[in-house]
Enzyme design. Structure first.
Site, PDB file in Angstrom:
ATOM      1  N   GLU A  47       5.558  14.121 -10.382  1.00 29.64           N
ATOM      2  CA  GLU A  47       4.557  13.174  -9.870  1.00 29.64           C
ATOM      3  C   GLU A  47       4.270  13.550  -8.423  1.00 29.64           C
ATOM      4  O   GLU A  47       5.102  13.353  -7.536  1.00 29.64           O
ATOM      5  CB  GLU A  47       5.108  11.737  -9.958  1.00 29.64           C
ATOM      6  CG  GLU A  47       4.165  10.707  -9.344  1.00 29.64           C
ATOM      7  CD  GLU A  47       4.755   9.287  -9.322  1.00 29.64           C
ATOM      8  OE1 GLU A  47       5.645   8.971 -10.127  1.00 29.64           O
ATOM      9  OE2 GLU A  47       4.304   8.498  -8.471  1.00 29.64           O
ATOM     10  N   ARG A  51       0.178  10.527  -0.926  1.00 34.04           N
ATOM     11  CA  ARG A  51       0.660   9.818   0.266  1.00 34.04           C
ATOM     12  C   ARG A  51       0.492  10.613   1.543  1.00 34.04           C
ATOM     13  O   ARG A  51       0.850  10.123   2.613  1.00 34.04           O
ATOM     14  CB  ARG A  51       2.146   9.476   0.115  1.00 34.04           C
ATOM     15  CG  ARG A  51       2.395   8.475  -0.974  1.00 34.04           C
ATOM     16  CD  ARG A  51       3.849   8.093  -1.097  1.00 34.04           C
ATOM     17  NE  ARG A  51       4.038   7.469  -2.392  1.00 34.04           N
ATOM     18  CZ  ARG A  51       5.176   7.033  -2.863  1.00 34.04           C
ATOM     19  NH1 ARG A  51       6.273   7.143  -2.139  1.00 34.04           N
ATOM     20  NH2 ARG A  51       5.244   6.488  -4.053  1.00 34.04           N
ATOM     21  N   LYS A 135       5.103   1.606 -15.055  1.00 31.49           N
ATOM     22  CA  LYS A 135       6.131   1.927 -14.066  1.00 31.49           C
ATOM     23  C   LYS A 135       6.722   0.588 -13.624  1.00 31.49           C
ATOM     24  O   LYS A 135       5.965  -0.345 -13.317  1.00 31.49           O
ATOM     25  CB  LYS A 135       5.447   2.661 -12.911  1.00 31.49           C
ATOM     26  CG  LYS A 135       6.218   2.766 -11.614  1.00 31.49           C
ATOM     27  CD  LYS A 135       5.545   3.787 -10.704  1.00 31.49           C
ATOM     28  CE  LYS A 135       6.100   3.737  -9.286  1.00 31.49           C
ATOM     29  NZ  LYS A 135       6.019   5.047  -8.617  1.00 31.49           N
TER      30      LYS A 135
HETATM   31  C1  3PG Z   1       7.980   5.576  -6.008  1.00 30.44           C
HETATM   32  O1  3PG Z   1       6.813   5.549  -5.661  1.00 30.44           O
HETATM   33  O2  3PG Z   1       8.286   5.637  -7.193  1.00 30.44           O
HETATM   34  C2  3PG Z   1       9.055   5.438  -4.980  1.00 30.44           C
HETATM   35  O3  3PG Z   1       8.627   5.806  -3.725  1.00 30.44           O
HETATM   36  C3  3PG Z   1      10.308   6.138  -5.365  1.00 30.44           C
HETATM   37  O4  3PG Z   1      11.321   5.388  -4.849  1.00 30.44           O
HETATM   38  P1  3PG Z   1      12.619   6.062  -4.267  1.00 30.44           P
HETATM   39  O5  3PG Z   1      12.194   6.847  -3.060  1.00 30.44           O
HETATM   40  O6  3PG Z   1      13.532   4.921  -3.953  1.00 30.44           O
HETATM   41  O7  3PG Z   1      13.183   6.977  -5.326  1.00 30.44           O
END
Ligand code: 3PG
Length: 216
Positions: A47, A51, A135
């Site tokens: 993914e 960002r 999600k």
């Molecule tokens: C996402 O968008 O899925 C999160 O930023 C992932 O979360 P994590 O950095 O705690 O793994």
């Protein structure tokens, strides 16, 4: 693709991934070596989040130069982002949320898509537009496995990819939940390793994670 076929395709994509790293790519030149490092460790479904300023270019480079990778676009916040993901040739799209504007655009798009939900009302909104593969975000912070189990009561057919607070210590526990298709997160691509170009370290970490999660 009909809605049901599209949802099944999304579920299959996520299930076969086991783990989906959430990539935040700051420097364009890191994109291809990072994707190659992940793929070399057996992590093929990626993914790439929208960002950073170079995110779209980074996804484009990975799609063109790392054909073994199955590239999706994450952090899709609106219809424009969704159109961008489709134009880039992404295989799927993921959002942290589920606004009516985005859900409407995603429902009329061909791109397999998973909206983000953390509450029953958000999930009901996603379901109203035909999205039953979602999600669960932010998974740990929004109540963890207890919250997911509670949601499975009224929504037994919903399948999820939890992300947020998932790492080596708890990934297997999440994967053992019957409605969890795969887990996502940034732990397999730490910012410090990307900055340092520690591609071998990322490959080793992925290989270890895939080995233990597949056998769990
Ligand atoms: C996402 O968008 O899925 C999160 O930023 C992932 O979360 P994590 O950095 O705690 O793994």
């Amino acid at each position: 693709m009909t809605e049901t076929v599209k949802q099944q395709h999304m579920a299959d994509l996520i299930r076969q991934a086991v783990v989906i790293p959430v990539l935040t790519i700051e420097r364009l030149e890191d994109a291809v070596p990072l994707a190659k490092a992940l793929v070399a460790g057996g992590v093929r479904t990626l993914e790439v989040t929208l960002r950073t300023a170079v995110a779209a270019e980074a996804a484009k480079a990975v799609i063109a130069e790392v054909p073994e990778a199955i590239v999706g676009i994450g952090t899709i916040l609106n219809g424009d982002d969704l159109a961008r993901a489709e134009a880039l040739g992404a295989k799927f799209g993921i959002s942290p949320g589920a606004t009516p504007e985005l859900l409407k655009a995603a429902a009329s798009s061909r791109l397999p898509f998973a909206p983000g939900i953390a509450t029953a009302s958000e999930l009901m909104q996603a379901l109203a537009y035909g999205f039953d593969v979602v999600k669960f975000f932010p998974a740990e912070q929004a109540g963890g496995i207890k919250a997911l189990r509670a949601l499975a009561g009224p929504f037994p057919n919903v399948r999820v990819c939890p992300t947020g607070g998932i790492g080596e210590a708890n990934a297997a526990t999440w994967l053992a939940e019957p409605n969890v298709l795969a887990v996502g997160g940034s732990w397999l691509c730490p910012a410090a390793d990307i900055r340092a170009g520690n591609w071998a370290g990322i490959t080793a970490m992925c290989a270890q994670a895939m080995k233990s999660l597949k056998s769990a």
